[in-house]
Design an enzyme around this catalytic site. Structure first.
Site, PDB file in Angstrom:
ATOM      1  N   ASN A 131       0.877  -1.325   0.034  1.00 22.08           N
ATOM      2  CA  ASN A 131       0.069  -0.091   0.076  1.00 22.08           C
ATOM      3  C   ASN A 131       0.805   1.176  -0.146  1.00 22.08           C
ATOM      4  O   ASN A 131       0.607   2.334  -0.676  1.00 22.08           O
ATOM      5  CB  ASN A 131      -0.995  -0.132   1.143  1.00 22.08           C
ATOM      6  CG  ASN A 131      -2.136  -1.129   1.067  1.00 22.08           C
ATOM      7  OD1 ASN A 131      -1.941  -1.826   0.254  1.00 22.08           O
ATOM      8  ND2 ASN A 131      -2.586  -1.222   2.225  1.00 22.08           N
TER       9      ASN A 131
ATOM     10  N   THR B  62     -15.251  38.192 -31.515  1.00 21.84           N
ATOM     11  CA  THR B  62     -15.945  37.995 -30.114  1.00 21.84           C
ATOM     12  C   THR B  62     -17.310  37.037 -30.742  1.00 21.84           C
ATOM     13  O   THR B  62     -17.860  37.670 -31.800  1.00 21.84           O
ATOM     14  CB  THR B  62     -16.428  39.175 -29.300  1.00 21.84           C
ATOM     15  OG1 THR B  62     -17.104  40.110 -30.052  1.00 21.84           O
ATOM     16  CG2 THR B  62     -14.887  39.820 -28.946  1.00 21.84           C
ATOM     17  N   HIS B  63     -17.818  36.012 -30.130  1.00 24.14           N
ATOM     18  CA  HIS B  63     -18.984  35.273 -30.559  1.00 24.14           C
ATOM     19  C   HIS B  63     -18.621  35.084 -31.981  1.00 24.14           C
ATOM     20  O   HIS B  63     -19.506  34.858 -32.931  1.00 24.14           O
ATOM     21  CB  HIS B  63     -20.321  36.081 -30.720  1.00 24.14           C
ATOM     22  CG  HIS B  63     -20.558  37.194 -29.518  1.00 24.14           C
ATOM     23  ND1 HIS B  63     -21.330  36.593 -28.519  1.00 24.14           N
ATOM     24  CD2 HIS B  63     -20.121  38.446 -29.251  1.00 24.14           C
ATOM     25  CE1 HIS B  63     -21.446  37.620 -27.462  1.00 24.14           C
ATOM     26  NE2 HIS B  63     -20.527  38.832 -27.824  1.00 24.14           N
TER      27      HIS B  63
ATOM     28  N   SER C   5      -7.717  12.530 -48.205  1.00 26.13           N
ATOM     29  CA  SER C   5      -8.944  11.799 -48.241  1.00 26.13           C
ATOM     30  C   SER C   5      -8.673  10.446 -49.244  1.00 26.13           C
ATOM     31  O   SER C   5      -8.167  10.701 -50.190  1.00 26.13           O
ATOM     32  CB  SER C   5     -10.244  12.461 -48.472  1.00 26.13           C
ATOM     33  OG  SER C   5     -11.162  11.705 -48.897  1.00 26.13           O
TER      34      SER C   5
ATOM     35  N   LYS D  13      -8.710  16.917 -50.924  1.00 29.06           N
ATOM     36  CA  LYS D  13      -8.804  17.161 -49.566  1.00 29.06           C
ATOM     37  C   LYS D  13      -7.338  17.267 -48.920  1.00 29.06           C
ATOM     38  O   LYS D  13      -6.540  16.443 -49.354  1.00 29.06           O
ATOM     39  CB  LYS D  13      -9.595  16.130 -48.700  1.00 29.06           C
ATOM     40  CG  LYS D  13     -11.123  16.406 -49.114  1.00 29.06           C
ATOM     41  CD  LYS D  13     -12.065  17.038 -48.194  1.00 29.06           C
ATOM     42  CE  LYS D  13     -11.917  16.489 -46.637  1.00 29.06           C
ATOM     43  NZ  LYS D  13     -13.151  16.242 -46.226  1.00 29.06           N
TER      44      LYS D  13
ATOM     45  N   ASN E 244      -6.746  17.277 -44.875  1.00 29.52           N
ATOM     46  CA  ASN E 244      -7.507  17.407 -43.547  1.00 29.52           C
ATOM     47  C   ASN E 244      -6.551  17.682 -42.424  1.00 29.52           C
ATOM     48  O   ASN E 244      -5.415  17.309 -42.379  1.00 29.52           O
ATOM     49  CB  ASN E 244      -8.196  16.161 -43.418  1.00 29.52           C
ATOM     50  CG  ASN E 244      -9.169  15.687 -44.253  1.00 29.52           C
ATOM     51  OD1 ASN E 244      -9.678  16.736 -45.039  1.00 29.52           O
ATOM     52  ND2 ASN E 244      -9.195  14.529 -44.752  1.00 29.52           N
TER      53      ASN E 244
ATOM     54  N   GLU F 107      -7.639  18.118 -35.030  1.00 34.51           N
ATOM     55  CA  GLU F 107      -8.841  17.344 -34.688  1.00 34.51           C
ATOM     56  C   GLU F 107      -8.642  16.408 -33.894  1.00 34.51           C
ATOM     57  O   GLU F 107      -9.392  15.979 -32.847  1.00 34.51           O
ATOM     58  CB  GLU F 107      -9.426  16.621 -36.182  1.00 34.51           C
ATOM     59  CG  GLU F 107      -9.967  17.708 -37.060  1.00 34.51           C
ATOM     60  CD  GLU F 107     -10.230  16.941 -38.384  1.00 34.51           C
ATOM     61  OE1 GLU F 107     -11.764  17.010 -38.561  1.00 34.51           O
ATOM     62  OE2 GLU F 107      -9.370  16.424 -39.233  1.00 34.51           O
TER      63      GLU F 107
ATOM     64  N   TYR G 145      -6.320   2.320   2.588  1.00 28.20           N
ATOM     65  CA  TYR G 145      -6.294   1.777   1.105  1.00 28.20           C
ATOM     66  C   TYR G 145      -7.396   0.647   0.830  1.00 28.20           C
ATOM     67  O   TYR G 145      -7.986   0.046   1.522  1.00 28.20           O
ATOM     68  CB  TYR G 145      -5.201   1.032   0.957  1.00 28.20           C
ATOM     69  CG  TYR G 145      -4.726   0.147  -0.469  1.00 28.20           C
ATOM     70  CD1 TYR G 145      -4.382   1.068  -1.488  1.00 28.20           C
ATOM     71  CD2 TYR G 145      -5.287  -1.023  -0.600  1.00 28.20           C
ATOM     72  CE1 TYR G 145      -4.246   0.538  -2.729  1.00 28.20           C
ATOM     73  CE2 TYR G 145      -5.213  -1.651  -1.902  1.00 28.20           C
ATOM     74  CZ  TYR G 145      -4.739  -0.881  -2.825  1.00 28.20           C
ATOM     75  OH  TYR G 145      -4.830  -1.616  -4.236  1.00 28.20           O
TER      76      TYR G 145
ATOM     77  N   GLN H 106      -6.262   0.584  -7.195  1.00 34.58           N
ATOM     78  CA  GLN H 106      -5.339  -0.119  -8.294  1.00 34.58           C
ATOM     79  C   GLN H 106      -5.736   0.241  -9.730  1.00 34.58           C
ATOM     80  O   GLN H 106      -4.909   0.517 -10.773  1.00 34.58           O
ATOM     81  CB  GLN H 106      -5.701  -1.579  -8.250  1.00 34.58           C
ATOM     82  CG  GLN H 106      -4.617  -2.372  -9.148  1.00 34.58           C
ATOM     83  CD  GLN H 106      -4.786  -3.908  -9.026  1.00 34.58           C
ATOM     84  OE1 GLN H 106      -3.872  -4.217  -8.016  1.00 34.58           O
ATOM     85  NE2 GLN H 106      -5.297  -4.637  -9.695  1.00 34.58           N
TER      86      GLN H 106
ATOM     87  N   LYS I 203      -3.903   3.766 -11.998  1.00 35.34           N
ATOM     88  CA  LYS I 203      -2.789   3.740 -12.614  1.00 35.34           C
ATOM     89  C   LYS I 203      -2.970   3.858 -14.384  1.00 35.34           C
ATOM     90  O   LYS I 203      -2.271   4.524 -15.085  1.00 35.34           O
ATOM     91  CB  LYS I 203      -1.733   2.725 -12.519  1.00 35.34           C
ATOM     92  CG  LYS I 203      -0.890   3.041 -11.084  1.00 35.34           C
ATOM     93  CD  LYS I 203      -0.100   2.046 -10.632  1.00 35.34           C
ATOM     94  CE  LYS I 203      -0.986   0.806  -9.921  1.00 35.34           C
ATOM     95  NZ  LYS I 203      -1.975   1.361  -8.765  1.00 35.34           N
TER      96      LYS I 203
HETATM   97  N1  ARG Z   1      -1.325  -3.447  -7.235  1.00 38.22           N
HETATM   98  C1  ARG Z   1      -1.749  -2.683  -6.201  1.00 38.22           C
HETATM   99  C2  ARG Z   1      -2.150  -1.361  -6.381  1.00 38.22           C
HETATM  100  O1  ARG Z   1      -1.843  -0.905  -7.577  1.00 38.22           O
HETATM  101  C3  ARG Z   1      -0.960  -2.619  -4.856  1.00 38.22           C
HETATM  102  C4  ARG Z   1      -1.327  -2.605  -3.764  1.00 38.22           C
HETATM  103  C5  ARG Z   1      -2.068  -3.727  -3.501  1.00 38.22           C
HETATM  104  N2  ARG Z   1      -2.266  -3.770  -1.841  1.00 38.22           N
HETATM  105  C6  ARG Z   1      -3.137  -4.862  -1.390  1.00 38.22           C
HETATM  106  N3  ARG Z   1      -3.443  -4.800  -0.303  1.00 38.22           N
HETATM  107  N4  ARG Z   1      -3.754  -5.886  -2.346  1.00 38.22           N
HETATM  108  O2  ARG Z   1      -3.221  -0.803  -5.879  1.00 38.22           O
END
Ligand code: ARG
Length: 463
Positions: free
Chosen positions: A111, A156-157, A278, A284, A286, A291, A318, A323, A326
């Protein structure tokens, strides 16, 4: 594959589907460098306070360095059964060095480990983002400098309003992206806090030295509350907010570049290298880059919302929900960096069509305000002058001419105050250059802000 590091309490094997579902290795494997650096620091600290011997610490560091090289050489096998990068590295370490490796996880938990790794990761990435933004800000200042004599209609606008320098327009974006860079710098302060040693949630009974770990890993401070430290994702939310605001700015300039490159506007041409054709319409060209950047803004806002929603209502401390942070975080950062980078490459290659811009700036009564200002300068109250100018616009509209093309006698029918000098007064460049109020579009002001921009970019030290 080795046995699970937490298998002690369990008597049944984990279901395959559960393994796949709970595993985050395919996402968090990119934290390996930070995980290894954090573990080496932890081991050094343990040796310093006597939790392990200096030899064991050395062995751990050496083993971890080898693992880093293994990973970089593609010699690491990833498996869902080992869940995440932390367990992959630890279990490989035990395979390599045996008992000393089994001591590494003393006084810490995944954690606080994942909190540390992701903070270190964000810290590196934010520094990169700030540098990329620095390059982008330089591009805007260069564009402004190069095209200082170009005038275009200010809107403006999305209606033509008053003539402005193209450089003023570019420097407006310089300001936005400079604020973005400052926001990232500020966010970095909250990221740069060392959580390791909070352990699972309550701290640890071991005599750890968190300040020492912070020094080794170049953190200016340690977190103050272990429960907060393992469950705090505020800094990540802040980063997502900064990224969202920055993408909003990208989306605005993208929209402008898309409009400007239409045949209706035709203010700019994006270079061939940054446009596509295109498959069916041969004529074209583009503006895909702006975009796509405009489109990717949605996914970055999405990251902010998915992180906010993920954190909502989570009890301390936690929870496994976290998890999921990420995947969102990594994709968001990748997208933002890509967008900045591609703009840094694309913008200097765009062609600015001075003649078209200036022709548009001299049509459409962009001088109406100045016409009123002219009368006001001669003593007429502005409200009244505004009314007179309005009547003149409507007259000119009906005749299908511009005001400055009307004869002096015609102008004088609207007010006796008009004299020959009004034509000079209404010249586009004069209109621009009269706007000398601080922050206004006069060439003098804009040159000054370009100069300041270069000085500021120059003075920023590379973190
Ligand atoms: N892979 C977990 C995460 O990214 C790590 C922490 C996990 N902790 C646990 N008590 N299972 O959050």
């Amino acid at each position: 594959m080795s046995e699970k590091l937490w298998s002690g309490r369990f008597s049944e094997k984990t279901d395959r589907m559960v393994e796949r579902f709970t595993s985050s290795i395919q996402v968090d494997k990119r934290l390996y460098r930070h995980d290894i650096a954090g573990s080496i620091a932890h081991a050094k600290m343990m040796a310093k306070v006597g939790m392990i011997t200096p030899e064991e610490s050395e062995q751990i560091a050496k083993g971890l360095e080898e693992i880093r090289m293994d990973i970089e050489a593609g010699r690491m096998e990833y498996s869902d059964s080992l869940e995440d990068i932390h367990m992959h590295i630890e279990s490989r370490l035990v395979e390599k060095i045996g008992e000393a490796g089994q001591k590494l996880h003393t006084g810490r938990s995944r954690n606080d480990q994942v909190a540390l790794d992701s903070r270190m990761y964000m810290r590196d990435e934010v520094k990169e983002i700030i540098q990329l933004l620095r390059a982008l800000r330089h591009v805007f200042a260069e564009l402004a400098k190069k095209h200082i004599d170009v005038i275009l209609p200010g809107y403006t606008h999305l209606q033509r309003a008053q003539p402005v320098l193209f450089s003023h327009h570019m420097m407006a974006y310089y300001e936005m992206f400079t604020r973005d860079a400052r926001r990232f710098e500020d966010c970095l302060k909250r990221i740069n806090v060392m959580p390791l040693g909070s352990a699972a949630l309550a701290g640890t009974t071991y005599p750890i030295d968190r300040e020492y770990v912070a020094r080794l890993l170049d953190f200016p401070e340690i977190s103050a509350n272990s429960m907060d430290a393992v469950s705090d994702r505020d800094h990540m939310l802040e980063l997502a907010s900064c990224a969202s605001i920055c993408m909003m700015h990208f989306s605005r300039i993208s929209e402008e570049l898309i409009l400007w490159s239409t045949s209706e506007f035709s203010f700019i041409t994006l270079s061939d290298a940054f446009t596509t054709g295109s498959s069916i319409m041969p004529q074209k060209k583009n503006p895909d880059i702006p975009e796509l950047v405009r489109g990717k803004t949605g996914s970055v806002y999405g990251a902010l919302f998915s992180l906010l929603t993920m954190m909502k209502s989570l009890p301390l401390a936690y929870n496994r929900d976290m998890q999921e942070d990420k995947k969102t975080l990594f994709e968001m950062i990748d997208t933002l960096k890509d967008c900045i980078d591609i703009y840094v490459r694309m913008l200097p290659n765009m062609t600015v069509k001075k003649d078209v811009m200036e022709a548009s700036a001299s049509k459409g009564f962009l001088n109406a305000t100045d016409l009123a200002d002219y009368l006001a300068a001669k003593g007429m109250p502005f409200r009244k002058a505004h009314h007179v100018a309005g009547r003149m616009v409507s007259h000119a509209l009906a005749k299908g001419v511009e005001i400055d093309h009307l004869e002096l006698e015609v102008l004088r029918q609207f007010d006796e105050m008009f004299e020959k000098d009004v034509y000079e007064y209404l010249e586009v460049r004069r209109m621009v250059d009269r706007r000398k109020s601080a922050g206004g579009t006069s060439t003098e002001n804009v040159n000054e802000s370009i100069k300041k921009a270069f000085e500021s970019i120059e003075s920023e030290t590379i973190a």
